[in-house]
Structures are given as structure tokens and as C-alpha cells.
Design an enzyme around this catalytic site. Structure first.
Site, PDB file in Angstrom:
ATOM      1  N   ASP A 138     -14.850 -11.425   4.739  1.00 14.15           N
ATOM      2  CA  ASP A 138     -13.873 -11.748   4.215  1.00 14.15           C
ATOM      3  C   ASP A 138     -12.861 -12.153   4.776  1.00 14.15           C
ATOM      4  O   ASP A 138     -12.031 -11.987   5.798  1.00 14.15           O
ATOM      5  CB  ASP A 138     -13.450 -10.316   3.746  1.00 14.15           C
ATOM      6  CG  ASP A 138     -12.105 -10.740   2.207  1.00 14.15           C
ATOM      7  OD1 ASP A 138     -11.810 -12.307   2.156  1.00 14.15           O
ATOM      8  OD2 ASP A 138     -11.679 -10.261   1.645  1.00 14.15           O
ATOM      9  N   HIS A 157       1.182  -1.353   0.179  1.00  9.34           N
ATOM     10  CA  HIS A 157      -0.208   0.238  -0.315  1.00  9.34           C
ATOM     11  C   HIS A 157       0.641   1.119   0.047  1.00  9.34           C
ATOM     12  O   HIS A 157       1.991   1.017   0.410  1.00  9.34           O
ATOM     13  CB  HIS A 157      -0.818   0.277   0.642  1.00  9.34           C
ATOM     14  CG  HIS A 157      -1.867  -1.163   1.280  1.00  9.34           C
ATOM     15  ND1 HIS A 157      -2.044  -1.686   2.161  1.00  9.34           N
ATOM     16  CD2 HIS A 157      -3.241  -0.983   0.495  1.00  9.34           C
ATOM     17  CE1 HIS A 157      -2.900  -2.930   1.853  1.00  9.34           C
ATOM     18  NE2 HIS A 157      -3.615  -2.418   0.618  1.00  9.34           N
ATOM     19  N   HIS A 166     -12.690 -12.329  -2.535  1.00  8.48           N
ATOM     20  CA  HIS A 166     -13.760 -11.866  -3.221  1.00  8.48           C
ATOM     21  C   HIS A 166     -14.744 -12.065  -4.501  1.00  8.48           C
ATOM     22  O   HIS A 166     -15.421 -11.776  -4.060  1.00  8.48           O
ATOM     23  CB  HIS A 166     -12.566 -10.563  -3.585  1.00  8.48           C
ATOM     24  CG  HIS A 166     -12.055  -9.752  -2.978  1.00  8.48           C
ATOM     25  ND1 HIS A 166     -11.226  -8.715  -3.200  1.00  8.48           N
ATOM     26  CD2 HIS A 166     -12.064 -10.172  -0.947  1.00  8.48           C
ATOM     27  CE1 HIS A 166     -10.818  -8.353  -2.067  1.00  8.48           C
ATOM     28  NE2 HIS A 166     -10.955  -9.164  -1.166  1.00  8.48           N
ATOM     29  N   GLU A 180      -9.338 -11.643  -6.703  1.00  2.78           N
ATOM     30  CA  GLU A 180      -9.116 -12.672  -5.443  1.00  2.78           C
ATOM     31  C   GLU A 180     -10.140 -12.947  -5.028  1.00  2.78           C
ATOM     32  O   GLU A 180     -10.728 -13.515  -4.976  1.00  2.78           O
ATOM     33  CB  GLU A 180      -8.968 -11.408  -4.252  1.00  2.78           C
ATOM     34  CG  GLU A 180      -9.099 -12.339  -2.835  1.00  2.78           C
ATOM     35  CD  GLU A 180      -8.589 -11.355  -1.323  1.00  2.78           C
ATOM     36  OE1 GLU A 180      -8.445 -10.273  -1.329  1.00  2.78           O
ATOM     37  OE2 GLU A 180      -9.085 -11.660  -0.314  1.00  2.78           O
ATOM     38  N   ASP A 228       2.635   1.939   3.421  1.00  3.90           N
ATOM     39  CA  ASP A 228       3.249   0.299   3.511  1.00  3.90           C
ATOM     40  C   ASP A 228       4.687   1.273   3.229  1.00  3.90           C
ATOM     41  O   ASP A 228       5.299   0.870   3.518  1.00  3.90           O
ATOM     42  CB  ASP A 228       3.133  -0.956   2.808  1.00  3.90           C
ATOM     43  CG  ASP A 228       1.867  -1.430   3.321  1.00  3.90           C
ATOM     44  OD1 ASP A 228       1.678  -1.481   4.525  1.00  3.90           O
ATOM     45  OD2 ASP A 228       1.476  -2.082   2.890  1.00  3.90           O
ATOM     46  N   ASP A 260      -3.076 -13.312  -0.752  1.00  2.87           N
ATOM     47  CA  ASP A 260      -3.351 -12.501   0.275  1.00  2.87           C
ATOM     48  C   ASP A 260      -4.263 -12.879   1.471  1.00  2.87           C
ATOM     49  O   ASP A 260      -5.576 -13.197   1.458  1.00  2.87           O
ATOM     50  CB  ASP A 260      -4.720 -10.972  -0.378  1.00  2.87           C
ATOM     51  CG  ASP A 260      -4.359 -10.049   0.402  1.00  2.87           C
ATOM     52  OD1 ASP A 260      -4.277  -9.787   1.748  1.00  2.87           O
ATOM     53  OD2 ASP A 260      -6.035  -9.068   0.549  1.00  2.87           O
ATOM     54  N   ASP A 291      -9.782 -14.907   3.995  1.00  3.97           N
ATOM     55  CA  ASP A 291      -8.444 -14.738   3.507  1.00  3.97           C
ATOM     56  C   ASP A 291      -7.659 -15.774   3.971  1.00  3.97           C
ATOM     57  O   ASP A 291      -6.327 -15.766   4.950  1.00  3.97           O
ATOM     58  CB  ASP A 291      -8.184 -13.480   4.448  1.00  3.97           C
ATOM     59  CG  ASP A 291      -7.858 -12.025   3.505  1.00  3.97           C
ATOM     60  OD1 ASP A 291      -8.824 -12.052   2.678  1.00  3.97           O
ATOM     61  OD2 ASP A 291      -7.908 -11.253   3.709  1.00  3.97           O
TER      62      ASP A 291
END
Ligand code: XUL
Ligand code: MN
Length: 344
Positions: A248, A49, A213, A210, A52, A283, A250
């Protein structure tokens, strides 16, 4: 075979374990220490990001931002790592509370576009080829709060502005149908590719899919990937897993639906994904119960499961497949797939 695929993850995938119902359970790990994990775990790419790479980005001048990004690039070089992409993290700012690009407040929309341009500047310094747009709060909690037609035009305008600002940068849209919003705009790769087609330079806009998603949208991740591959628009993936329609999750790739994971690997193999040189991104989140010293297993396990599934895809008996298809005996084909996954 591992060498044919390159793997990436983001620093947020090594995390303190907080969730909406409880505080952190593991100590914070500095960015420099996290970078050391990459090669040890078999990864070559770092997903970023913008903040980040450059913490407190909104408080920094362009010059300060460029200096910090330059230092991060040196750290990457020192570890032999590359930056895969940079994504603007608009959703943590007070200015992004109701979305950035699609906010009803023109000042916030302006801020979001400015931040996207700064993300492109960081990407250039880190030598990342593309930006990722996960449209976190670009949607609604209640439908009456926004004009959705305008909102889609605002999104296109933001994309166009950064394409004009930086003539080389590419953008991959990461669709997700909900969370944190009730409904997010651009919920599927179909929406993303349609938006891309309207951009000032369509060939510089693609997608990142993803697993979780796609499942949250009620779709099959491998078919979503196949759609993007058929149009040359699959620029990265975020492999993980998701146990039905809930938050979500992950989860570790393949941990909830091994056959679904097999089919995602199969489609990447069919689409010649390794030859594109693009990363297989993960992810994934560590379980909150995981002790600190064991909180990277979700990453190495996902990679191992991926590579084992590549082997499974490559060794599936093609003659059996052809025969089953010729006989239109899909029951037999199904049994052959299950038997193969179970180890013969
Ligand atoms: C959120 C998500 C993000 C993006 C990057 O669900 O997947 O971490 O991948 O912004
Ligand atoms: Mn993601």
C-alpha cells in the site's frame, strides 16, 4: 473553488519515514506542532485514530480518557480545526495480533468492542460525526485459522453494539483487501454496503473509499466511489495513488495515474460531493528520502493536484463529449480527454 471543498488529513501523514526495512529517518513532531501545519497547508479537518487523540488509551480510565480528549478538543478549537472522524487503532495492541472483532479469543473480541465504544466516546468529545473502521487485522494469514462465516457475524455484532451504545454515532467502513493480512474481510465497498444493510440502523453505516485500497482490490477507484455515491454511502475518501499491485504505497494523489485521479474528481463532481459538506480526506505518505523540513509537500501537492483536476473536470468541453457519445466515437472522446489533460 477551493472553498467548495474541505480537506483533511491525519497526524500519521506527517511521519518519521520508517518502513519494514529501515528505521526512522526524520525526527518525531509533536501533535501540537502538527496541528499548526493544517491551516498553513490549506486543510481544515483532522482525521484521528483513538490513540492519536488519547495516547496509551488502554492504560487509561474513562475519566482520564475524557480529560485528555477534552484537552485535544480545546487545541482543535484554538487552531480553528474540526475533527472529521475517529478510528479505533486495534492493530497495534497485543490483544489485536490476530484481529480484534474477529479474534478467535472471546476475551479479545470483548476488548475490541469495548474499545470501539470508547472510540465513540472520544468522537463525541471531539465533536466528530462518525467513526471509521479500517479492518486492519480482521482477516486471515491462512484461511483455516478462522471460521469466516462467524467472522462476518462478529463484525456485524460489533457494529450493532456501538450503534446501540451511541444512538447518534455513524460508522464508515474503509475497505481494503489485504495488508497486513493475506486476505482481509470486507475488501470492497460492495461488501461494506451489504454489511451496512444488515445493521440495526442501516442509515448510520456507510463507507470511506481509499484510492490505493480499491486499486489493490483490482478495481477502479472512481467506480467504487460512484457505487457508494449512488447509494448515499460515500461519507469520506482517502485520496492517494498506487502504482499497481504491491504494498500500500499511499503516493501523492494523481502521481501514478493522473487520468485515474481525474476520473475520481469527475465522479465527486458528478455526485455533488462538495454540497454534502463532507471532507476530501487524504491518506498520503511522504517519500522516505524527503528531508524533514520538506516532509509535508505530499499533502499540499495532493491538494493542489486535486484542485487543478477540479478545474479540468469543469472546463472539459461538454459539447465535444456529447458529440462523441452521439457518434459512439469513444476513440475521439479518449483523445479529447488526453488533450484536455495535456493542456489543449
Ligand atoms: C491503512 C489506512 C488507515 C486508515 C485509518 O491502509 O488507510 O490509515 O485510513 O485507520
Ligand atoms: Mn486510509
Amino acid at each position: 473553488m477551493a472553498g467548495e471543498y474541505r480537506f483533511s488529513f491525519g497526524p500519521w501523514n506527517v511521519h518519521e519515514g520508517a518502513d519494514p526495512f529501515g528505521p526512522t529517518v526524520r525526527p518525531s513532531i509533536g501533535f501540537g506542532t502538527k496541528l499548526k501545519y493544517y491551516k498553513q497547508l490549506g486543510f481544515d479537518g483532522v482525521q484521528f485514530h483513538d490513540d492519536d487523540a488519547v495516547p496509551d488509551l488502554d492504560q487509561k480510565s474513562d475519566l482520564e480518557m475524557e480529560k485528555v480528549a477534552g484537552e485535544v478538543k480545546k487545541m482543535l478549537d484554538g487552531e480553528g480545526l474540526v475533527a472529521e472522524f475517529v478510528a479505533p487503532r486495534l492493530w497495534e495492541s497485543p490483544r489485536g495480533i490476530d484481529g480484534g472483532f474477529t479474534s478467535n479469543d472471546p476475551a479479545n473480541r470483548k476488548w475490541a468492542i469495548q474499545r470501539l465504544k470508547r472510540t465513540a466516546m472520544i468522537a463525541n468529545i471531539l465533536d466528530a460525526r462518525f467513526l471509521v473502521l479500517w479492518l486492519a487485522r480482521e482477516g486471515t494469514y491462512i484461511r483455516e485459522s478462522k471460521n469466516a462465516i462467524d467472522a462476518h457475524r462478529y463484525l456485524l455484532d460489533a457494529i450493532n453494539q456501538v450503534l446501540e451504545f451511541d444512538k447518534r454515532i455513524e460508522i464508515a467502513i474503509e475497505p481494503k483487501p489485504n495488508e497486513p493480512m493475506d486476505h482481509a474481510y470486507i475488501p470492497t465497498i460492495g461488501h461494506a454496503v451489504a454489511l451496512a444493510s444488515q445493521a440495526v440502523d442501516p442509515k448510520r453505516v456507510g463507507g470511506l473509499i481509499e484510492t490505493a485500497h480499491a486499486i489493490l482490490a483490482g478495481l477502479d477507484p472512481s467506480d467504487e466511489m460512484a457505487f457508494a455515491l449512488s447509494m448515499g454511502k460515500l461519507w469520506s475518501v482517502h485520496l492517494n495513488d498506487q502504482n499497481g499491485l504491491k504494498f500500500d504505497e499511499d503516493k501523492t494523489f494523481g502521481a501514478a495515474n493522473l487520468r485515474g485521479a481525474y476520473n475520481q474528481v469527475r465522479v465527486l463532481e458528478l455526485g455533488g460531493y462538495p454540497a454534502t459538506g463532507r471532507f476530501v480526506g487524504l491518506d498520503v505518505k511522504a517519500m522516505r528520502t524527503q528531508p524533514a523540513e520538506l516532509a509535508t509537500k505530499h499533502l499540499s501537492n495532493s491538494r493542489t493536484i486535486f484542485l487543478k483536476l477540479v478545474e479540468k473536470v469543469r472546463t472539459f468541453p461538454k459539447d465535444v463529449q456529447q458529440q462523441c457519445i452521439a457518434n459512439r466515437d469513444y476513440e475521439a472522446l479518449e483523445m479529447a480527454v488526453i488533450q484536455h489533460l495535456l493542456g489543449g
